[in-house]
Design an enzyme around this catalytic site. Structure first.
Site, mmCIF file in Angstrom:
data_model
loop_
_atom_site.group_PDB
_atom_site.id
_atom_site.type_symbol
_atom_site.label_atom_id
_atom_site.label_comp_id
_atom_site.label_asym_id
_atom_site.label_seq_id
_atom_site.Cartn_x
_atom_site.Cartn_y
_atom_site.Cartn_z
ATOM 1 N N GLN A 1 18.727 29.651 66.105
ATOM 2 C CA GLN A 1 17.576 28.781 66.331
ATOM 3 C C GLN A 1 17.293 28.650 67.818
ATOM 4 O O GLN A 1 18.035 29.137 68.665
ATOM 5 C CB GLN A 1 17.805 27.409 65.711
ATOM 6 C CG GLN A 1 19.018 26.668 66.217
ATOM 7 C CD GLN A 1 19.279 25.376 65.449
ATOM 8 O OE1 GLN A 1 18.649 25.084 64.439
ATOM 9 N NE2 GLN A 1 20.224 24.585 65.935
ATOM 10 N N GLY A 2 16.181 28.007 68.133
ATOM 11 C CA GLY A 2 15.833 27.710 69.520
ATOM 12 C C GLY A 2 15.604 28.944 70.368
ATOM 13 O O GLY A 2 15.008 29.934 69.920
ATOM 14 N N ILE A 3 16.069 28.890 71.609
ATOM 15 C CA ILE A 3 15.857 29.978 72.564
ATOM 16 C C ILE A 3 16.528 31.262 72.084
ATOM 17 O O ILE A 3 15.957 32.349 72.201
ATOM 18 C CB ILE A 3 16.375 29.575 73.957
ATOM 19 C CG1 ILE A 3 15.537 28.430 74.532
ATOM 20 C CG2 ILE A 3 16.351 30.768 74.907
ATOM 21 C CD1 ILE A 3 16.098 27.822 75.803
ATOM 22 N N ASP B 1 25.897 33.837 65.423
ATOM 23 C CA ASP B 1 25.880 32.372 65.479
ATOM 24 C C ASP B 1 26.957 31.864 64.539
ATOM 25 O O ASP B 1 27.359 32.573 63.605
ATOM 26 C CB ASP B 1 24.509 31.820 65.061
ATOM 27 C CG ASP B 1 24.242 30.430 65.610
ATOM 28 O OD1 ASP B 1 24.926 29.484 65.171
ATOM 29 O OD2 ASP B 1 23.360 30.279 66.468
ATOM 30 N N ASP C 1 31.969 32.540 65.982
ATOM 31 C CA ASP C 1 32.329 31.305 66.680
ATOM 32 C C ASP C 1 32.773 31.709 68.086
ATOM 33 O O ASP C 1 33.834 32.315 68.256
ATOM 34 C CB ASP C 1 33.460 30.599 65.931
ATOM 35 C CG ASP C 1 33.911 29.316 66.617
ATOM 36 O OD1 ASP C 1 33.418 29.014 67.726
ATOM 37 O OD2 ASP C 1 34.788 28.628 66.042
ATOM 38 N N ARG D 1 23.949 13.503 82.094
ATOM 39 C CA ARG D 1 24.250 14.901 81.773
ATOM 40 C C ARG D 1 25.441 15.388 82.604
ATOM 41 O O ARG D 1 25.457 16.523 83.056
ATOM 42 C CB ARG D 1 23.035 15.794 82.047
ATOM 43 C CG ARG D 1 21.838 15.588 81.166
ATOM 44 C CD ARG D 1 22.101 16.040 79.731
ATOM 45 N NE ARG D 1 20.888 15.916 78.928
ATOM 46 C CZ ARG D 1 20.487 14.800 78.349
ATOM 47 N NH1 ARG D 1 21.221 13.690 78.472
ATOM 48 N NH2 ARG D 1 19.387 14.770 77.633
ATOM 49 N N TYR E 1 27.679 18.322 80.994
ATOM 50 C CA TYR E 1 26.751 19.417 80.709
ATOM 51 C C TYR E 1 26.312 20.094 82.004
ATOM 52 O O TYR E 1 26.366 21.318 82.145
ATOM 53 C CB TYR E 1 25.529 18.884 79.955
ATOM 54 C CG TYR E 1 24.464 19.931 79.704
ATOM 55 C CD1 TYR E 1 24.624 20.891 78.715
ATOM 56 C CD2 TYR E 1 23.295 19.961 80.469
ATOM 57 C CE1 TYR E 1 23.649 21.856 78.481
ATOM 58 C CE2 TYR E 1 22.321 20.921 80.255
ATOM 59 C CZ TYR E 1 22.499 21.860 79.254
ATOM 60 O OH TYR E 1 21.537 22.824 79.043
ATOM 61 N N THR F 1 13.226 22.598 71.416
ATOM 62 C CA THR F 1 14.122 23.283 70.489
ATOM 63 C C THR F 1 14.653 22.287 69.456
ATOM 64 O O THR F 1 14.541 21.063 69.645
ATOM 65 C CB THR F 1 15.312 23.885 71.252
ATOM 66 O OG1 THR F 1 16.067 22.801 71.838
ATOM 67 C CG2 THR F 1 14.857 24.852 72.336
#
Length: 245
Positions: free
Chosen positions: A16-18, A37, A58, A144, A147, A182
């Site tokens: 999914q997403g980018i 994924d 994974d 953040r 991250y 996303t």
């Protein structure tokens, strides 16, 4: 003819997403893509697209990465997209949050590069594209902490690989998006409680007044993956709607 005709790509976080937008863009340009994924259910939505090979992976599991590397003999482009956003300040971040963030966001790239870089070197060269963020060494962003720390590490890893292997035909760059619409972002908006306000707040921090789309980022990724960008290596490339200004 596509810009990536005959190229073999290994991509993480493709469900999914980018990541999803990128693998679709890769095959549109003629590449064969190993789309990986941990979320096999979402990943299987791509299995009917010609040129996409589905594999569950994974990126925090060494055995999984080794098994994929044994299967894929030749790889021209490695796209490391897997990541996780932990929200919080330093004091909000437990040691387990810290370790998991580093494992998913940066150690996974170490694992993938360690597994696939030798294949690129044996083939005379290759192209590694890592997913970083403007929330990194580029810009301090509230809530953040870990991250941003991991994404700064991605920039450092990217430059180190580029410097070490430039004479052996390896290019390594990282993409640094701003706020992109996303499923991950939508989950974070829901977590705020007031979804309307949460969305408005994310849009407001973009000087252009709009969120990025995964397809916007995918277009840049394809350019970096192609020979059109052959002089670009060791770069941290912003695509952020002016957020870092």
């Amino acid at each position: 003819m596509g810009r990536l005709d005959g190229k073999i790509v290994v991509a993480t976080a493709a469900a999914q997403g980018i990541g999803r937008a990128a693998v679709k863009a890769f095959v549109e340009e003629g590449a064969t893509v190993y789309a990986t994924d941990v979320n096999l259910e979402k990943l299987n939505e791509l299995k009917e697209i010609k040129g996409i090979i589905i594999r569950k992976l994974d990126v925090t599991n060494n055995d999984d990465v080794s098994a994929l590397a044994k299967e894929v003999d030749t790889v021209h482009i490695l796209f490391n997209c897997a990541g996780w956003v932990f929200q919080g300040t330093l004091l909000d971040t437990s040691e387990s949050d810290w370790d998991l963030s580093f494992d998913i966001n940066i150690k996974s790239m170490y694992r993938m590069c360690k597994a696939f870089l030798p294949k690129m070197l044996a083939n005379g060269g290759g192209n590694i594209i890592n997913m970083s963020s403007v929330a990194s060494s580029m810009k301090g962003v509230p809530n953040r902490c870990v991250y941003s720390t991991t994404k700064a590490a991605v920039i450092g890893l990217t430059k180190a690989i580029a410097a070490d292997y430039i004479k052996q035909g390896i290019r390594c760059n990282c993409i640094c998006p701003g706020t992109v619409d996303t499923p991950s972002l939508r989950d974070r908006i829901k977590a705020v409680g007031d979804e309307k306000k949460g969305l408005a707040d994310f849009i407001a921090r973009q000087p252009t007044g709009e969120l990025g789309a995964p397809e916007n980022i995918a277009s840049l990724i394809v350019f970096i993956a192609s020979d059109e960008s052959k002089l670009i290596t060791g770069s941290d490339i912003k695509i952020d709607g002016g957020w870092a200004l």
